[in-house]
Structures are given as C-alpha cells and as structure tokens.
Scaffold this motif. Structure first.
Motif, short mmCIF file in Angstrom:
data_model
loop_
_atom_site.label_atom_id
_atom_site.label_comp_id
_atom_site.label_asym_id
_atom_site.label_seq_id
_atom_site.Cartn_x
_atom_site.Cartn_y
_atom_site.Cartn_z
N GLY A 63 17.33 7.27 4.47
CA GLY A 63 16.08 8.00 3.94
C GLY A 63 16.33 8.76 2.85
O GLY A 63 16.91 10.09 3.12
N TYR A 64 16.03 8.51 1.53
CA TYR A 64 16.16 9.27 0.45
C TYR A 64 15.12 9.21 -0.67
O TYR A 64 14.80 8.08 -0.83
CB TYR A 64 17.38 9.00 -0.21
CG TYR A 64 18.91 9.45 0.62
CD1 TYR A 64 19.39 10.91 0.36
CD2 TYR A 64 19.47 8.50 1.35
CE1 TYR A 64 20.34 11.37 1.04
CE2 TYR A 64 20.32 9.15 2.28
CZ TYR A 64 21.06 10.34 2.03
OH TYR A 64 22.13 10.91 2.82
N ARG A 65 14.61 9.95 -1.41
CA ARG A 65 13.55 10.14 -2.21
C ARG A 65 14.39 9.78 -3.64
O ARG A 65 14.98 10.87 -4.09
CB ARG A 65 12.64 11.42 -2.32
CG ARG A 65 12.08 11.63 -0.79
CD ARG A 65 11.01 10.54 -0.57
NE ARG A 65 10.09 10.81 0.41
CZ ARG A 65 9.21 11.47 0.72
NH1 ARG A 65 8.55 12.32 -0.19
NH2 ARG A 65 8.75 11.60 2.01
N LYS A 66 14.30 8.66 -4.03
CA LYS A 66 15.26 8.44 -5.22
C LYS A 66 14.89 9.15 -6.56
O LYS A 66 15.43 9.81 -7.09
CB LYS A 66 14.90 7.05 -5.56
CG LYS A 66 15.63 6.50 -6.90
CD LYS A 66 15.24 4.68 -7.18
CE LYS A 66 15.89 4.43 -8.16
NZ LYS A 66 15.55 2.98 -8.45
N TYR B 87 4.67 5.09 -9.02
CA TYR B 87 5.34 6.06 -8.20
C TYR B 87 6.39 4.92 -7.19
O TYR B 87 7.60 5.07 -7.21
CB TYR B 87 4.98 7.01 -7.36
CG TYR B 87 5.86 7.74 -6.40
CD1 TYR B 87 6.64 8.80 -6.79
CD2 TYR B 87 5.99 7.14 -5.15
CE1 TYR B 87 7.47 9.35 -6.13
CE2 TYR B 87 6.97 7.89 -4.14
CZ TYR B 87 7.72 9.15 -4.61
OH TYR B 87 8.63 9.59 -3.77
N VAL B 88 5.63 4.16 -6.65
CA VAL B 88 6.35 3.05 -5.69
C VAL B 88 7.35 2.21 -6.37
O VAL B 88 8.52 1.81 -6.14
CB VAL B 88 5.15 2.26 -4.82
CG1 VAL B 88 5.95 1.28 -4.18
CG2 VAL B 88 4.31 3.10 -4.26
N LEU C 225 0.78 -1.27 0.07
CA LEU C 225 -0.16 0.06 0.15
C LEU C 225 1.09 1.26 0.05
O LEU C 225 1.90 1.30 0.72
CB LEU C 225 -0.97 0.06 1.17
CG LEU C 225 -2.26 -0.73 1.03
CD1 LEU C 225 -2.01 -2.26 0.93
CD2 LEU C 225 -3.18 -0.49 2.49
N HIS C 226 0.81 2.08 -1.00
CA HIS C 226 1.56 3.20 -1.02
C HIS C 226 1.01 4.39 -0.17
O HIS C 226 -0.10 4.06 0.60
CB HIS C 226 1.38 3.70 -2.38
CG HIS C 226 -0.02 4.06 -2.97
ND1 HIS C 226 -0.42 5.17 -2.75
CD2 HIS C 226 -0.65 3.33 -3.97
CE1 HIS C 226 -1.78 5.20 -3.30
NE2 HIS C 226 -2.02 4.25 -4.15
N GLY C 227 1.76 5.33 0.02
CA GLY C 227 1.54 6.56 0.98
C GLY C 227 0.45 7.52 0.33
O GLY C 227 0.44 7.28 -0.86
#
Length: 271
Positions: free
Chosen positions: A243-246, A25-26, A16-18
C-alpha cells in the motif's frame, strides 16, 4: 474517461474511484486501466452524478451507474460481451451494491465478475468505528475523516444506526447483524474478489485505529459467508507492504496499489 483497446474489445471494465478522487487521479495512480486495455477490455473510469463526492451506495448513485453501463454497452455494441466492475474504497462499496441489485432482478446488466479494493461494506460498523475514532483518536487526519464520515452517513441514512437500523441494513452491501444475509445471498453465484492490506501496526501507529476500524473486517466477513453458502469463486486477497500512494509518495495500506494489475485483470478474465 474511456480507453479503447486495439481491435474489437473482449469485454467491458468499469472502474469506480474512491471518495475525493477523479478518473485522472486513478489513471495516474494505478496501472490497472492500462493493463485491462492491453488485455483487450474497453475500460471506463466512471464519474457519477456527484463527482468526487459520490457516496455510491445510495439509490441515485446506483441509478446513474446503471445508466452509464447501459449507455456504454449500447454505444460500443458490447451488450453481448462480458461486463466487469471494479472499485476502490467507497467506489468498491458501490460495485458490490450494484452487483447485488443486478442479481436481484432482470432490469440491470449483470456483471460477469467484480472486484473491490478495501471497501467499507457494513456501514453500521463504519459509523460505530468512526464514533470511536472521533472520541478517542489523537491523529488529526483520522479524527477529521471520522467526523466527516459520520456527518455524511447521518445525511445519507437519516441518522446514526441506533436511530435508523433498517436503513443501514437496506443500503449496506453487507450487514453482519442481518441474520437473513439478504444482500450477501444475492452474490452466491457471482465471482467476487475483495482485496485489503490489514497492516495492524501501521493503522495503530499512524491512525490510532484498531481492527474494528478497518474495512478488512467487512471484506473477510462477506467472503467467508459466501464461501459457506457455496460460492467457490469468492476470494479474499490480503496483501503485505503493497500500500503506497504513488502521487503523494507515502505509505498507506488503503491505496489502489494493493491490487496488483496483472493478477487482478487475469483473475477477471478467468470468469
């Protein structure tokens, strides 16, 4: 989005995505789905009835999730295989909530094991911390997020926790103020893995947030309670600098990346 492994699946994993995300996106953000498929799990990136706006813990979202699980199990003949659930942020909240409801009765497919990545679990705590951020925060993105969360919780719960305390206890996967721990007790025998990255300095410097405003407090509280009542498969995993947003290319402890794909899938398969 459904991804099938080569050969007969060993089991089923739903992710389940945020809030504000999509399955696409996931899939681009984390290797978790690919690793799960490599390990033989049929993997489904779930979208609920409100899409990217789903709040996950509400009754309609939970019913939709249950319907999707049953549909996938039936279509792919997986009712007798292991069922795993995982989610990020509010998606993780929905996963924990579903596991509780499934364990409370016999009408829902019961998960073999679940994991959640930095989920808010105690929505009374989240409301109060959002109120504090709205009043005192000075980082625009954090203040706007706090206001949005308060508005959404006012809608979902019928007002703030001071006005609707019973509703917050009822819908929160974990409530620190509920001395009966009625929801947590349902997970006594459920393998559960909660993951967060409590980077205190980043939160203070980048978002003006203190410890009370981090979901880590909910994750640690639930896992500690489950261990106290005898759940030997309740695990909390703190990460450091993962924690990084790719896709955005920026640092953020609240990210899919804090769940290491191989370790997470390996943990699932031990259950």
């Amino acid at each position: 989005m459904t991804i099938q492994p080569v050969g007969q699946p060993k089991g089923l994993l739903l992710l389940l995505h945020g809030f504000g995300e999509s399955p696409e996106y996931v899939y681009a953000e984390t290797e978790l789905p690919k690793e799960a498929v490599r390990q033989g799990l049929l993997t489904v990136l779930v979208t609920l009835q409100q899409g990217w706006q789903s709040f996950y813990v509400d009754d309609a979202s939970q019913q939709t999730l249950a319907d999707i699980i049953k549909e996938v199990q039936s279509k792919h003949r997986l009712a007798d295989k292991k069922l795993y659930l995982g989610g990020f942020s509010l998606g993780g909240s929905g996963v924990v909530r579903y596991a509780e409801l499934a364990m409370a009765g016999n009408s829902l497919p019961k998960p073999t094991a679940i994991f959640a990545i930095d989920p808010p679990l105690d929505f009374a705590r989240l409301y109060q911390s959002s109120l504090h951020q709205r009043k005192h925060g000075k980082v625009e993105v954090a203040v706007k997020e706090a206001q949005f969360l308060m508005d959404r919780m006012d809608k979902e719960f019928g007002g703030p926790p001071t006005a609707q305390p019973a509703k917050y206890v009822s819908l929160s996967p974990y409530s620190y103020t509920d001395t009966t721990a009625r929801h947590a007790n349902l997970l006594k025998n459920t393998p559960i893995r909660l993951i967060s990255e409590p980077d205190i300095l980043w939160q203070m410097n980048e978002r003006n947030r203190d410890l009370y405003e981090q979901n880590t407090i909910d994750c640690v509280s639930l896992i500690n309670y489950l261990r106290l009542i005898g759940n030997t498969k309740a695990t909390y995993v703190p990460t450091v600098n993962q924690g990084y947003r790719k896709q955005q290319g920026n640092r953020n402890p609240h990210s899919w990346s804090i769940a290491e794909p191989k370790a997470t899938v390996a943990w699932l398969l031990t259950n």
